[in-house]
Design a protein around this motif. Structure first.
Motif, PDB file in Angstrom:
ATOM      1  N   LEU A 122       0.844  -1.212   0.000  1.00 10.79           N
ATOM      2  CA  LEU A 122       0.000   0.000   0.000  1.00 10.79           C
ATOM      3  C   LEU A 122       0.873   1.252   0.000  1.00 10.79           C
ATOM      4  N   ILE A 123       1.886   1.252   0.875  1.00 13.18           N
ATOM      5  CA  ILE A 123       2.771   2.421   0.963  1.00 13.18           C
ATOM      6  C   ILE A 123       3.523   2.603  -0.354  1.00 13.18           C
ATOM      7  N   SER A 124       3.935   1.487  -0.939  1.00 11.59           N
ATOM      8  CA  SER A 124       4.671   1.563  -2.205  1.00 11.59           C
ATOM      9  C   SER A 124       3.781   2.108  -3.324  1.00 11.59           C
ATOM     10  N   VAL A 125       2.551   1.612  -3.431  1.00 11.05           N
ATOM     11  CA  VAL A 125       1.655   2.105  -4.490  1.00 11.05           C
ATOM     12  C   VAL A 125       1.395   3.598  -4.280  1.00 11.05           C
ATOM     13  N   ALA A 126       1.079   3.975  -3.019  1.00  8.27           N
ATOM     14  CA  ALA A 126       0.791   5.387  -2.722  1.00  8.27           C
ATOM     15  C   ALA A 126       1.997   6.261  -3.071  1.00  8.27           C
ATOM     16  N   SER A 127       3.191   5.808  -2.708  1.00  8.73           N
ATOM     17  CA  SER A 127       4.394   6.609  -2.958  1.00  8.73           C
ATOM     18  C   SER A 127       4.657   6.763  -4.448  1.00  8.73           C
ATOM     19  N   ASN A 128       4.231   5.777  -5.225  1.00 13.83           N
ATOM     20  CA  ASN A 128       4.436   5.875  -6.677  1.00 13.83           C
ATOM     21  C   ASN A 128       3.381   6.721  -7.381  1.00 13.83           C
ATOM     22  N   ILE A 129       2.305   7.027  -6.703  1.00 18.85           N
ATOM     23  CA  ILE A 129       1.313   7.948  -7.268  1.00 18.85           C
ATOM     24  C   ILE A 129       1.783   9.379  -7.015  1.00 18.85           C
ATOM     25  N   GLU A 130       2.145   9.594  -5.730  1.00 20.03           N
ATOM     26  CA  GLU A 130       2.563  10.913  -5.252  1.00 20.03           C
ATOM     27  C   GLU A 130       3.631  11.539  -6.147  1.00 20.03           C
ATOM     28  N   GLY A 131       3.351  12.737  -6.614  1.00 28.50           N
ATOM     29  CA  GLY A 131       4.353  13.477  -7.400  1.00 28.50           C
ATOM     30  C   GLY A 131       4.453  13.046  -8.851  1.00 28.50           C
ATOM     31  N   ASN A 132       3.665  12.056  -9.257  1.00 30.54           N
ATOM     32  CA  ASN A 132       3.785  11.539 -10.628  1.00 30.54           C
ATOM     33  C   ASN A 132       2.522  11.726 -11.450  1.00 30.54           C
ATOM     34  N   THR A 133       1.754  12.743 -11.110  1.00 31.46           N
ATOM     35  CA  THR A 133       0.474  12.908 -11.795  1.00 31.46           C
ATOM     36  C   THR A 133       0.292  14.351 -12.277  1.00 31.46           C
ATOM     37  N   ILE A 134      -0.717  14.528 -13.103  1.00 29.33           N
ATOM     38  CA  ILE A 134      -0.978  15.873 -13.641  1.00 29.33           C
ATOM     39  C   ILE A 134      -1.504  16.799 -12.550  1.00 29.33           C
ATOM     40  N   CYS A 135      -2.403  16.291 -11.722  1.00 29.79           N
ATOM     41  CA  CYS A 135      -2.974  17.183 -10.701  1.00 29.79           C
ATOM     42  C   CYS A 135      -2.826  16.574  -9.310  1.00 29.79           C
ATOM     43  N   ALA A 136      -3.215  17.351  -8.312  1.00 32.80           N
ATOM     44  CA  ALA A 136      -3.009  16.942  -6.919  1.00 32.80           C
ATOM     45  C   ALA A 136      -4.030  15.931  -6.420  1.00 32.80           C
ATOM     46  N   LEU A 137      -4.940  15.466  -7.293  1.00 32.70           N
ATOM     47  CA  LEU A 137      -5.797  14.366  -6.824  1.00 32.70           C
ATOM     48  C   LEU A 137      -4.930  13.138  -6.543  1.00 32.70           C
TER      49      LEU A 137
END
Ligand SMILES: Cc1cc2nc3c(=O)[nH]c(=O)nc-3n(C[C@H](O)[C@H](O)[C@H](O)COP(=O)(O)O)c2cc1C
Ligand code: SF4
Length: 440
Positions: A375-390
């Motif tokens: 869970l932490i790994s998936v969340a960390s890979n979303i964070e900072g890697n997207t177009i918007c802050a959702l």
């Protein structure tokens, strides 16, 4: 304590009552000054956005180009779809004319002649109430061309109400502009920022409803007055919306920097049955949660919350008592962000679904302790890697809830058991526990 945004004045939503209580004097005062002087006062006041990021309002206004042959726009963000946030609707209901006055001053300061108030589609009641207030202000010449006569000025400004259609993502500023343009509510890649390329490609400022409602008070009372209220680095009052396991949930307007415990126990009446607090989310569901045993001494302002690893967000405080099922709560939050992801970027589109699957697996007592790291790994890979802050909004509750309540989550999963299969070592998670389907 004096209230700025929601004063205790009976029937203040009525235009006559608003006018009797010094209403529309701030815009009168502002129109006698230079637009840049208004921006300067708002900058000096220290007002920071109340829509989530706590960005300096005056600084944001100063990004609007001074010379352009394009029209400029103001978008007022009343989408208010973050779970745990329910403060802007109070303004639509109880003090709509101060919001209207704030819009007029803001438009004058940034050089806009048109403002759109984007209101959450489900807010039928508040859309009607605000539209009624706006119609009254128009009919008395406080908005639109009537301003020229009313205020003896060349400046005038039109305000339109736009109803959202039920998508949380349309609260994100660039998505809000696409939605206003009649397009799908997809967030835009930044840069360019809205002040350069906003609504219909024109310079645009986007501010939250509560932010704008503070503006008339700053013009009336002066920036020094405002800057001395609450915490110096994040001054003014905040509409704290307190919900969850408290005796008196509601919206409380109080100075920034209030103690979280003071808000919960003294204003919101404490926890039913005097139960202990297990967890508190301080600023709406997307903000990192705090452990209940770590809230003593925590102050509610942008800088203080940053120092304890969370954020002020929208000031929506969600209190959870010791009997709360945190796995269920987190799975529900994850389901929300999975549902609301617009699907443009892979980490958010896929990651939100994966986090939900894993949380459902844990909820069904089929999780292993490795799932917590996953869970932490998936969340960390979303964070900072997207177009918007959702992306962050979806990742933070998961990442920080699991990290900060690891002991709690460990009790809900089986220890990782390694079983030898044909001379290879496989994790039981992959052999014995199929990934549960996402349950809508
Ligand atoms: C997914 C998402 C949803 C948002 N929803 C809202 C909202 O409902 N209302 C709001 O004012 N800001 C919302 N924001 C923040 C806006 O993008 C923007 O920063 C804000 O309206 C700026 O106003 P402020 O500077 O006055 O805070 C959202 C941001 C994201 C990433
Ligand atoms: S982060 Fe999520 S919501 Fe934002 S643009 Fe990407 S897919 Fe859409």
């Amino acid at each position: 304590m004096e209230k700025i945004v929601l004063p205790d004045i009976k029937d203040l939503h009525l235009i006559d009552v608003y006018i009797k209580n010094n209403g529309f004097n701030a815009v009168k005062k502002a129109l006698l000054q230079k637009p840049d002087d208004i921006i300067d006062q708002v900058k000096r006041s220290g007002l920071r956005g109340r829509g989530g990021a706590a960005f300096s309002t005056g600084l944001k206004w100063s990004f609007m180009p001074k010379t352009t042959d394009k029209p400029k726009y103001l978008c007022v963000n009343g989408d208010e779809s973050e779970p745990g946030s329910f403060k802007d609707r109070q303004i639509f209901e109880y003090n709509p004319h101060q919001l209207i006055e704030g819009i007029l001053i803001t438009c004058y300061a940034i050089g806009a002649k048109t403002a759109y108030v984007y209101i959450r589609g489900e807010y039928h009641k508040w859309i009607k109430l605000f539209q009624k207030a706006l119609d009254d202000a128009y009919s008395q010449g406080y908005v639109g061309k009537g301003m020229k006569t009313k205020f003896q000025t060349d400046f005038f400004c039109d305000i339109y109400v736009h109803k959202g259609a039920g998508a949380y993502i349309c609260g994100e500023e660039s998505s809000l502009m696409n939605s206003l343009e009649g397009k799908r509510g997809y967030p835009r890649v930044k840069p360019p920022f809205p002040a350069q390329f906003g609504l219909w490609g024109c310079p645009t400022t986007i501010n939250n409803v509560e932010t704008i409602t503070n503006v008339p008070a700053i013009i009336n009372n002066g920036w020094e007055w405002f800057s001395k209220i609450g915490e110096p680095k994040h001054p003014g009052t905040i509409l704290y919306g307190i919900s969850g396991h408290v005796n008196k949930p509601g919206v409380y307007e109080l100075p920034s920097g209030m103690l979280l415990t003071d808000l919960i126990y003294n204003y919101a009446g404490g926890v039913p049955g005097n139960k202990k607090i297990l967890c508190v989310i301080p600023g709406g569901s997307s903000m990192p949660p705090l452990r209940g045993d770590k809230i003593e001494g925590v102050k509610m302002d942008a800088e203080s919350l940053k120092a304890v690893g969370t954020s002020i967000g929208t000031g929506g405080i969600i209190v959870m008592d010791e009997d709360t099922d945190l796995v269920k709560v987190l799975a529900r939050i994850a389901k929300f962000y999975y549902h609301e992801s617009c699907g443009q970027c892979t980490p958010c589109r896929e990651g939100t679904g994966w986090m939900l699957k894993i949380l459902n697996r844990i909820l069904n007592n089929e999780g292993s302790s490795k799932d917590l790291d996953l869970l932490i790994s998936v969340a960390s890979n979303i964070e900072g890697n997207t177009i918007c802050a959702l992306g962050e909004a979806a990742a933070w509750p998961v990442k920080f809830m699991v990290q900060r309540f690891r002991d709690y989550f460990e009790k809900r999963v089986s220890p990782e058991v390694l079983i030898p299969v044909a001379n290879k070592v496989h994790s039981m998670r992959h052999t014995a526990f199929p990934i549960a389907d996402i349950k809508e």
